[in-house]
Scaffold this active site. Structure first.
Site, PDB file in Angstrom:
ATOM      1  N   HIS A  75       0.841  -1.213   0.000  1.00  0.00           N
ATOM      2  CA  HIS A  75       0.000   0.000   0.000  1.00  0.00           C
ATOM      3  C   HIS A  75       0.873   1.259   0.000  1.00  0.00           C
ATOM      4  O   HIS A  75       1.348   1.669   1.060  1.00  0.00           O
ATOM      5  CB  HIS A  75      -0.907   0.004   1.233  1.00  0.00           C
ATOM      6  CG  HIS A  75      -2.027  -0.975   1.130  1.00  0.00           C
ATOM      7  ND1 HIS A  75      -3.265  -0.627   0.651  1.00  0.00           N
ATOM      8  CD2 HIS A  75      -2.080  -2.289   1.400  1.00  0.00           C
ATOM      9  CE1 HIS A  75      -4.047  -1.701   0.644  1.00  0.00           C
ATOM     10  NE2 HIS A  75      -3.354  -2.718   1.097  1.00  0.00           N
TER      11      HIS A  75
ATOM     12  N   ASP B 228     -17.509  21.626   8.924  1.00  0.00           N
ATOM     13  CA  ASP B 228     -18.045  21.614   7.557  1.00  0.00           C
ATOM     14  C   ASP B 228     -19.156  22.658   7.362  1.00  0.00           C
ATOM     15  O   ASP B 228     -19.121  23.449   6.420  1.00  0.00           O
ATOM     16  CB  ASP B 228     -18.589  20.223   7.191  1.00  0.00           C
ATOM     17  CG  ASP B 228     -17.549  19.134   7.368  1.00  0.00           C
ATOM     18  OD1 ASP B 228     -16.351  19.476   7.432  1.00  0.00           O
ATOM     19  OD2 ASP B 228     -17.930  17.955   7.451  1.00  0.00           O
TER      20      ASP B 228
END
Ligand code: XMP
Length: 586
Positions: free
Chosen positions: A171, A229
């Site tokens: 990975h 957010d």
């Protein structure tokens, strides 16, 4: 909605792995705009991309129904990089061989590079890589060479250099792969020929323009939660449309942290938002929760109250009329069905949908300025807009607020001694496999994570283990008290939460954890009827999490201050990873 972003140079095909978004974030950190698409996206829809990365995933390529990709992509001129399952899928779809390996390879390995192909340019040999697989490529497809191996995995990287097709079993997107960034850099710039086109902060003017376009002559209304957010999204709308046209409301549920409402009020006052209102609904929420102890009912009631109050605000402010649209702080991972919290929804109920909001969505009267951005990118935009850094670095905080950290008991009950410690009949939610558990907690007299994990595996009656940090009375003498959500207990939880937050911020510890819930349980003795559980965890996305040790000097300081708070009998640390525990207790 793609108005806010360029056409992606890199497309990440999602085969269901938990690292799909991490790959996309790493590519963007290198300055190249990337988007995630379903793995089976037709090659013809990716013709404009400079490269495609096929993500890792939990399935086996040879099992029916497992995620696949359009094989035409592998015959096309587009550069491709397969990662983990992506490597196996490429080998399988061409004529390579993929089987279950004799043994798995999980964790650290070292990469022996056999062929210095462009994907490994400048990468030193024998560097550490991170592996997580059992299935293995045994023979590369024709036209492909084996480029690298590890002591366990003979085919750790393959490539067809002329066709610009590469695949790796390790990975490159995780930090444990020491040259992972270099591998991605090579793929993006040398193999795909990408240019740097992505810097979130510099996109603010584009986003503001898009907001003006979407809104047209209409005004925007926002429910602001106090989270990063919705605050950044509302601020963008304020800047794009001005105060007269961007209205906002924050509902004070009485379930918020100490100083939260004042903090939100101050931020928007400093931005000059005249049409931002705090709606005091504390009595509504506390009234509705008065006799509720069961976690799912609690969540349900909080959801319903939100719906009722938001609907009331929408109607009384005439925000459902045709000249208004609704602003939302949706960010990129929220828009992808296979990622994010799709699975968590099975374990716990998350938000309800307000009918009025649904109507606005159905009528396409929505503006979502952050749908192209990851959380870190939203923070960058927030910094660009001048929002305070300490606000932007906040840990995630759940919608139902402190209510799900204030545990309630139907009746008094004693502790039950066992060979491993004491079982307290305080039930909390856990997740094992894909299913929910709701079980008591085991109290132990150490803070050893390995021993705690073993204890949960040994004693199936419990799904969580907490270790004693300090107490005002001997732990064996504590009992569980009948309790409910009251103003007094909420105030107590707010106070202890604020103490923990302050100490973990001052010591810098808050930067080493992803989230730090503080939970109140009604375990005590005499007049001290509550105890505090510290739950610092590390995580990538909340789907899995590790309980993190607290340095002894810090937990000693926390215990000293917490045990001095009126009504607090003991302080514990939750030693449970997720799975088998969830992050929140309810
Ligand atoms: P669990 O407890 O399921 O939490 O391991 C995973 C992450 O989700 C957050 N969480 C919520 N967030 N509404 C939210 O907005 C909710 O109802 C909710 N429940 C849990 C939790 O804080 C953690 O980050």
């Amino acid at each position: 909605m793609n108005d806010y972003a360029p056409e992606p140079q890199i497309i990440i095909l999602d085969t269901g792995g938990q690292y799909t978004h991490l790959i996309s974030r790493k590519v963007r950190e290198l300055g190249v705009y990337a988007e995630v698409r379903p793995s089976e996206t037709p090659a013809s829809e990716m013709a404009n991309a400079k490269g495609v990365i096929v993500s890792g995933g939990p399935s086996s390529v040879y099992e029916p129904g497992s995620p696949t990709m359009d094989p035409a992509l592998l015959r096309s001129g587009i550069a491709v990089l397969g990662i983990c399952y992506g490597q196996q899928l490429m080998a399988y779809l061409l004529d390579g061989q993929v089987r279950k390996g004799d043994k798995g390879e999980y964790g650290i390995a070292h990469l022996d590079i056999q062929v210095q192909a462009p994907i490994f340019a400048g990468v030193e040999n024998h560097r550490q890589v991170w592996m997580s697989h059992r299935d293995t490529v045994f023979a590369p497809p024709s036209g492909y060479q084996v480029l690298a191996s590890t002591s366990t995995c003979a085919v750790a990287a393959i490539g067809n250099v002329a066709a610009r097709k590469y695949a790796v079993q390790f990975h490159p997107e995780v930090v444990h792969t020491h040259e992972g960034r270099k591998v991605l850099h090579n793929f993006l710039f040398d193999i795909c020929g990408c240019s740097r086109d992505w810097e979130p902060a510099s996109r603010v003017p584009v986003v503001e323009n898009s907001i003006r376009e979407v809104a047209g002559r209409r005004n925007v209304f926002f429910f602001v939660s106090g989270g990063v957010d919705s605050t950044v999204a509302y601020t963008l709308c304020l800047k794009a449309l001005g105060d007269e046209r961007a209205h906002g409301a924050y509902v004070d549920t009485g379930l918020m942290r100490e100083g939260e409402t004042e903090f939100v009020r101050t931020i928007f006052a400093s931005l000059g938002a005249k049409n931002f209102h705090v709606v005091d609904a504390r009595a509504d929420f506390l009234g509705a929760l008065r006799d509720v102890t069961e976690p799912e009912r609690k969540r349900h009631i909080i959801g319903e109250k939100f719906v009722e109050i938001q609907q009331r605000i929408l109607e009384s402010g005439h925000y459902l009329d045709g000249d208004w649209i609704l602003g939302q702080g949706t960010i990129y991972p929220d828009t992808i069905e296979s990622g994010g919290t799709a699975k968590a929804d099975l374990i716990k109920t998350h938000h309800n949908r307000v009918a009025g909001i649904q109507k606005l969505i159905d009528e396409n009267r929505i503006v979502e300025p952050l749908t192209q951005f990851y959380k870190d990118e939203v923070r960058e935009i927030g910094r660009e807009l001048g929002l305070p850094p300490e606000f932007l670095e906040r840990h995630p905080f759940p919608g139902p607020g402190l209510a799900i950290r204030c545990l309630c008991q139907e009746a008094d009950a004693p502790l039950v001694p066992t060979s491993l410690g004491h079982i307290a009949p305080v039930h909390s939610v856990g997740v094992q496999g894909d299913s929910r558990s709701y079980r008591p907690v085991l109290i132990v007299d150490h803070l050893d994570h390995a021993k705690a994990t073993e204890a949960i595996n040994t004693d199936m009656r419990v799904n969580r283990v907490i270790g004693v940090i300090g107490s005002n009375a001997p732990v064996a003498s504590l009992t569980v008290f009948q309790s409910a959500i009251t103003e007094e207990r909420m105030d107590r939880l707010r106070r202890v939460d604020a103490i923990v937050r302050k100490l973990s911020h001052e010591s810098g510890y808050d930067r080493s954890v992803w989230q730090f819930p503080v939970v109140l349980i009604s375990l005590g003795a005499g007049a001290q009827r509550d105890s505090v559980v510290l739950r610092p965890i590390d995580s990538v996305d909340g789907m899995t999490a590790q309980s993190v040790p607290i340095p002894p000097a810090l937990h000693a300081a926390m215990a000293a201050q917490l045990l001095a708070v009126e009504g607090i009998a003991a302080v514990f640390q939750d030693l449970t990873h997720k799975p088998p525990g969830t992050i929140e207790w309810e």
